[in-house]
Motif scaffolding. Sequence first.
Motif, PDB file in Angstrom:
ATOM      1  N   ASP A  28       0.810  -1.222   0.000  1.00 53.76           N
ATOM      2  CA  ASP A  28       0.000   0.000   0.000  1.00 53.76           C
ATOM      3  C   ASP A  28       0.845   1.276   0.000  1.00 53.76           C
ATOM      4  O   ASP A  28       0.325   2.371   0.103  1.00 53.76           O
ATOM      5  CB  ASP A  28      -0.987   0.010   1.170  1.00 53.76           C
ATOM      6  CG  ASP A  28      -0.332   0.127   2.541  1.00 53.76           C
ATOM      7  OD1 ASP A  28       0.913   0.288   2.620  1.00 53.76           O
ATOM      8  OD2 ASP A  28      -1.070   0.054   3.550  1.00 53.76           O
ATOM      9  N   GLY A  29       2.179   1.133  -0.114  1.00 49.33           N
ATOM     10  CA  GLY A  29       3.062   2.287  -0.179  1.00 49.33           C
ATOM     11  C   GLY A  29       3.640   2.690   1.172  1.00 49.33           C
ATOM     12  O   GLY A  29       4.576   3.479   1.231  1.00 49.33           O
ATOM     13  N   ARG A  30       3.089   2.162   2.248  1.00 53.70           N
ATOM     14  CA  ARG A  30       3.646   2.468   3.561  1.00 53.70           C
ATOM     15  C   ARG A  30       4.895   1.630   3.808  1.00 53.70           C
ATOM     16  O   ARG A  30       5.235   0.739   3.040  1.00 53.70           O
ATOM     17  CB  ARG A  30       2.621   2.203   4.668  1.00 53.70           C
ATOM     18  CG  ARG A  30       1.454   3.163   4.642  1.00 53.70           C
ATOM     19  CD  ARG A  30       0.484   2.918   5.773  1.00 53.70           C
ATOM     20  NE  ARG A  30      -0.001   1.535   5.700  1.00 53.70           N
ATOM     21  CZ  ARG A  30      -0.425   0.831   6.746  1.00 53.70           C
ATOM     22  NH1 ARG A  30      -0.453   1.359   7.939  1.00 53.70           N
ATOM     23  NH2 ARG A  30      -0.850  -0.419   6.595  1.00 53.70           N
ATOM     24  N   ILE A  31       5.549   1.924   4.912  1.00 55.50           N
ATOM     25  CA  ILE A  31       6.789   1.267   5.295  1.00 55.50           C
ATOM     26  C   ILE A  31       6.639   0.755   6.719  1.00 55.50           C
ATOM     27  O   ILE A  31       6.075   1.439   7.577  1.00 55.50           O
ATOM     28  CB  ILE A  31       7.972   2.274   5.258  1.00 55.50           C
ATOM     29  CG1 ILE A  31       8.088   2.959   3.896  1.00 55.50           C
ATOM     30  CG2 ILE A  31       9.276   1.641   5.710  1.00 55.50           C
ATOM     31  CD1 ILE A  31       8.498   2.069   2.766  1.00 55.50           C
ATOM     32  N   ILE A  32       7.186  -0.431   6.989  1.00 59.67           N
ATOM     33  CA  ILE A  32       7.353  -0.868   8.367  1.00 59.67           C
ATOM     34  C   ILE A  32       8.773  -0.492   8.754  1.00 59.67           C
ATOM     35  O   ILE A  32       9.726  -0.916   8.101  1.00 59.67           O
ATOM     36  CB  ILE A  32       7.161  -2.393   8.529  1.00 59.67           C
ATOM     37  CG1 ILE A  32       5.749  -2.819   8.139  1.00 59.67           C
ATOM     38  CG2 ILE A  32       7.479  -2.810   9.971  1.00 59.67           C
ATOM     39  CD1 ILE A  32       5.541  -4.326   8.157  1.00 59.67           C
ATOM     40  N   ASP A  33       8.921   0.323   9.792  1.00 65.79           N
ATOM     41  CA  ASP A  33      10.242   0.685  10.303  1.00 65.79           C
ATOM     42  C   ASP A  33      10.543  -0.240  11.475  1.00 65.79           C
ATOM     43  O   ASP A  33      10.131   0.006  12.605  1.00 65.79           O
ATOM     44  CB  ASP A  33      10.279   2.153  10.740  1.00 65.79           C
ATOM     45  CG  ASP A  33      11.655   2.590  11.209  1.00 65.79           C
ATOM     46  OD1 ASP A  33      12.559   1.730  11.333  1.00 65.79           O
ATOM     47  OD2 ASP A  33      11.832   3.797  11.462  1.00 65.79           O
ATOM     48  N   GLY A  34      11.269  -1.312  11.196  1.00 66.82           N
ATOM     49  CA  GLY A  34      11.627  -2.287  12.225  1.00 66.82           C
ATOM     50  C   GLY A  34      12.583  -1.746  13.257  1.00 66.82           C
ATOM     51  O   GLY A  34      12.756  -2.337  14.321  1.00 66.82           O
ATOM     52  N   GLY A  35      13.191  -0.601  12.973  1.00 67.66           N
ATOM     53  CA  GLY A  35      14.092   0.035  13.932  1.00 67.66           C
ATOM     54  C   GLY A  35      13.338   0.784  15.021  1.00 67.66           C
ATOM     55  O   GLY A  35      13.913   1.216  16.007  1.00 67.66           O
ATOM     56  N   LYS A  36      12.044   0.946  14.840  1.00 69.89           N
ATOM     57  CA  LYS A  36      11.192   1.649  15.814  1.00 69.89           C
ATOM     58  C   LYS A  36      10.058   0.703  16.182  1.00 69.89           C
ATOM     59  O   LYS A  36       9.241   0.352  15.337  1.00 69.89           O
ATOM     60  CB  LYS A  36      10.657   2.933  15.183  1.00 69.89           C
ATOM     61  CG  LYS A  36       9.758   3.727  16.043  1.00 69.89           C
ATOM     62  CD  LYS A  36      10.425   5.009  16.461  1.00 69.89           C
ATOM     63  CE  LYS A  36       9.402   5.741  17.289  1.00 69.89           C
ATOM     64  NZ  LYS A  36       9.679   7.007  17.660  1.00 69.89           N
ATOM     65  N   ASP A  37      10.026   0.259  17.419  1.00 68.87           N
ATOM     66  CA  ASP A  37       9.009  -0.686  17.911  1.00 68.87           C
ATOM     67  C   ASP A  37       9.063  -2.016  17.170  1.00 68.87           C
ATOM     68  O   ASP A  37       8.059  -2.718  17.077  1.00 68.87           O
ATOM     69  CB  ASP A  37       7.597  -0.092  17.805  1.00 68.87           C
ATOM     70  CG  ASP A  37       7.448   1.203  18.572  1.00 68.87           C
ATOM     71  OD1 ASP A  37       8.081   1.330  19.640  1.00 68.87           O
ATOM     72  OD2 ASP A  37       6.716   2.096  18.106  1.00 68.87           O
ATOM     73  N   GLY A  38      10.234  -2.367  16.650  1.00 77.16           N
ATOM     74  CA  GLY A  38      10.384  -3.607  15.905  1.00 77.16           C
ATOM     75  C   GLY A  38      10.717  -4.787  16.800  1.00 77.16           C
ATOM     76  O   GLY A  38      10.871  -4.654  18.012  1.00 77.16           O
TER      77      GLY A  38
END
Length: 172
Positions: free
Chosen positions: A74-84
Amino acid sequence: MNTSLACAIDDAPAPLYIVKTSTIHGTGIFARSTIAPGTCIVEYQGERIQWEQALDRADAKGPLNHTYFFSLNDGRIIDGGKDGNAARFINHSCEPNCEAMEHDDGRVYIYALQEIEAGEELSYDYALIYEERHTPAVKRAFACYCGASACNGSMLMPKRSARYRAQKALAK
């Protein structure tokens, strides 16, 4: 594979992996016991952000940075460095034993592609796309150290040639 179902790991008593030092790169994830092909191992978790936020975070780290970003359909990103979670430590390999799959609900899970022996490091192909020129510095920053017999030396997807891009543009 039906990607609309939740992964069984949500109910698992203990993770199928352990986190420890990797010979590939820094920290890695290793099989706690033998993992069968097709097994759902872990969900890739982190803060869900918009692409613009990801660009801002990447720019703050400098032009050649490593992030724990995972792009969603959907164009979003999961930032695993924040709350990952630990999934962010799965390293790249040119001959991976795992693959990442986005389910219909937008959650991303890591699945075993083949039998993974106890103690074996988990890996998947990052298939990173870097739009800028692949200079020697960029190639060094994204060098692959997976050690696979078919290692291409980079975590980056090969850039398409100018000729290929021109042909694609004309075809439209």
